[in-house]
Design an enzyme around this catalytic site. Structure first.
Site, PDB file in Angstrom:
ATOM      1  N   ARG A 281      -1.962 -21.853  20.224  1.00 16.41           N
ATOM      2  CA  ARG A 281      -2.856 -22.843  20.836  1.00 16.41           C
ATOM      3  C   ARG A 281      -4.112 -23.019  19.985  1.00 16.41           C
ATOM      4  O   ARG A 281      -4.955 -22.128  19.922  1.00 16.41           O
ATOM      5  CB  ARG A 281      -3.254 -22.436  22.255  1.00 16.41           C
ATOM      6  CG  ARG A 281      -4.226 -23.424  22.898  1.00 16.41           C
ATOM      7  CD  ARG A 281      -4.324 -23.299  24.411  1.00 16.41           C
ATOM      8  NE  ARG A 281      -4.971 -22.088  24.857  1.00 16.41           N
ATOM      9  CZ  ARG A 281      -5.331 -21.848  26.119  1.00 16.41           C
ATOM     10  NH1 ARG A 281      -5.073 -22.761  27.054  1.00 16.41           N
ATOM     11  NH2 ARG A 281      -5.897 -20.717  26.454  1.00 16.41           N
TER      12      ARG A 281
ATOM     13  N   ASP B 161     -10.942 -15.699  31.041  1.00 13.25           N
ATOM     14  CA  ASP B 161     -11.262 -16.412  29.814  1.00 13.25           C
ATOM     15  C   ASP B 161     -12.252 -17.517  30.136  1.00 13.25           C
ATOM     16  O   ASP B 161     -12.856 -17.538  31.214  1.00 13.25           O
ATOM     17  CB  ASP B 161     -10.004 -16.919  29.114  1.00 13.25           C
ATOM     18  CG  ASP B 161      -9.290 -18.040  29.869  1.00 13.25           C
ATOM     19  OD1 ASP B 161      -9.826 -18.517  30.899  1.00 13.25           O
ATOM     20  OD2 ASP B 161      -8.207 -18.453  29.425  1.00 13.25           O
TER      21      ASP B 161
END
Length: 547
Positions: free
Chosen positions: A161, A442
């Site tokens: 990603r 996160d």
């Protein structure tokens, strides 16, 4: 080495010499010079769209692409090698130990993350590229505490990603312009590894984050076509799964698949970022105020509608509909509490597989068996593309339905403040993935906490006790809670916590919330990496965005 290309940091100099080669930089320069103007115009279009929504224009499916949605004949490419069965995917940052443990976890795939679970210091970005290069060639190992870490015989399939279109890479400028962080991450990984991945039976696979419009998917598709031609690879070698994690993107799902159809490997429910976007994009709508984030579950109306439509859309076009993250971490010190948490994970994944998802995400290897057992029991085939969910009828009103049962409590406000401070301080210090309250957090969680506090203050929300949520009330709680943040997360440093406090106090006072804290606070990382951001007023621009 390349005219017009400058590297503004000497951090991780040895690793830089291996990754930022003349040939790789030439490829980055070609990407930048071909696509930067389009990226900038698309980011401008995001701002224009936001202003329309602020003035009351309704979210809706694009009228100009109705023919694409109505055409039942087109499908995306069949699954690429290694992506036929994705029932459990593990995600995490690209540090060396994490890469080895994730690839060895027993999951089907590993999403190596340069984005939300990664703090983009230049050392993290460059060492991450080295670690993935070594892992692909089975040359990765790691030693710590007398223990050796090596790859198993059959590691998980690798998916990467890159960062989103909105982010710049300030440590690299091309023709005096910071290059796109997306193209920096994508370009380096692809250049160094694409041919090797194909030789080993897979290919360069990606997760694409934070898109808001099908034209942003078209840009990625153009990048793929250009890159495959540049490297002499067949069309369709690159595959990408798109995270549907913004409110505008949910109205563009079929179009996003259509734009990427030669390169698509499906869509993913980016649940935490989606909640963040839902609040942020509806910032001018007082009817969109949400209760405690713990009450905004996957079964509330607007989240359930989003999931059902995503599954239906993907299976209509024969690609994977991936479920959301199980962020839970095993609680080794309390078996009873651990059993309760694991049962919560099991029920969440049971809901996903029965709804028709083809796979799901986890954040910790010890969760793998629980989730794998659920999918093995209820999904005997590699995927569920055959479950078309023709029963699903989702209207615009369903995707915007804010009838969420729940309330705003003092504990909810306190939790948001503590989480925001701990994560922001850790991110500035170079750590983008931290354990808090038995969850692996996160940037998405920090973003939800930030915009919820702003929203509650903006619209004069009250606690269930009747207490008004004001700037003064939140300010006092920030001051009270900040010292305890160091206890909840031992890695927090005093100077970084002070920045996090200043940032959060600035955010709750804004007329509108900032788009991304990662954009606001990037200058801290750039300065630490040796970039002269003061020159040209860049620091002031970032600081103004952050305050």
């Amino acid at each position: 080495m390349i005219p017009g290309v400058l590297i503004h940091s000497k951090v991780a100099e040895q690793a830089q010499s291996a990754i930022l080669t003349k040939e790789a930089l030439s490829f980055l320069a070609a990407l930048h010079r071909t696509f930067e103007s389009t990226r900038r115009s698309l980011l401008t279009a995001r701002g224009e769209a936001q202003r329309r929504w602020d003035f009351g224009v309704q979210f809706n499916f694009p009228q100009e692409t109705a023919h694409i949605r109505a055409d039942a004949s087109w499908q995306c490419a069949p699954p690429a090698p290694g992506l036929e069965d994705r029932r459990v995917e593990i995600t995490g940052p690209t540090d060396r130990k994490m890469v080895i443990n994730a690839l060895n976890s027993g999951t089907k795939t590993f999403m190596a993350d340069f984005e939300d679970s990664n703090s983009p210091t230049f050392a993290n970005m460059i060492h991450g590229q080295v670690n993935l290069r070594d892992a692909i060639r089975r040359e990765i190992d790691f030693q710590t505490g007398g223990k050796n870490y090596r790859l198993c015989e059959k590691p998980a399939v690798l998916i990467v990603r890159p960062r989103g279109w909105h982010l710049d890479e300030p440590r690299v400028t091309i023709d005096n312009v910071p290059m796109s962080a997306s193209l920096f991450d994508f370009g380096l990984y692809l250049y160094h590894n694409a041919q090797e991945l194909v030789l080993r039976g897979h290919g360069p696979y990606f997760y694409l984050p934070k898109m808001e419009h099908y034209l942003e998917a078209r840009l990625w598709n153009d990048v793929f076509i250009f890159s495959q031609s540049y490297l002499g690879m067949p069309l369709g070698t690159i595959r990408a799964t798109v995270l549907i994690e913004t409110l505008p993107a949910v109205f563009n799902m079929e179009e996003i698949l259509y734009e990427l159809r030669t390169h698509s490997s499906g869509l993913n429910c980016g649940r935490w970022d989606y909640i963040f976007s839902f609040i942020k994009k509806r910032r001018a709508d007082p009817s969109a105020v949400l209760p405690n984030r713990a009450d905004v579950t996957m079964t509330v109306p607007f989240m359930d509608a989003y999931v059902q439509l995503l599954i239906q859309t993907c299976h209509k076009r024969k690609v994977a509909a991936m479920g959301g993250m199980a962020a839970q971490i095993p609680i080794k010190s309390d078996p009873k509490a651990n059993d309760a948490v694991m049962e919560k994970v099991r029920q969440d994944k049971l809901r996903e597989v029965l709804a028709g998802h083809d796979g799901t995400w986890i954040a910790h290897p010890l969760i793998n068996k629980i989730v794998m057992d659920v999918f093995n029991e209820h999904m005997p085939d590699p995927n569920q593309y055959h479950i078309l969910r023709e029963d699903v009828k989702v209207a615009v009103a369903d995707l915007l339905n804010t009838h969420v049962p729940g309330k705003i409590t003092d504990e909810g406000v306190r939790s948001n403040i503590s989480t925001s401070l701990a994560y922001t301080a850790a991110w500035i210090d170079g750590n983008g993935c931290i354990p808090l309250n038995h969850l692996m957090e996160d940037a998405a969680t920090a973003e939800i906490t930030r915009v919820q506090l702003w929203q509650w203050i903006k619209y004069g929300s009250c606690l269930d006790s009747g207490q008004s949520i004001t700037v003064g009330y939140v300010d006092n709680l920030i001051d009270d809670l900040a010292p305890g943040v160091k206890q909840s997360y031992a890695g927090v440093k005093e100077d970084k916590l002070a920045v996090a406090v200043e940032y959060l106090k600035g955010q709750i006072r804004q007329v509108w919330p900032s788009e991304f804290l990662t954009s606001d606070l990037m200058w801290h990382l750039a300065v630490a990496d040796g970039v002269d951001v003061v020159a040209g007023g860049v620091e002031e621009q970032w600081r103004m965005a952050a305050m």
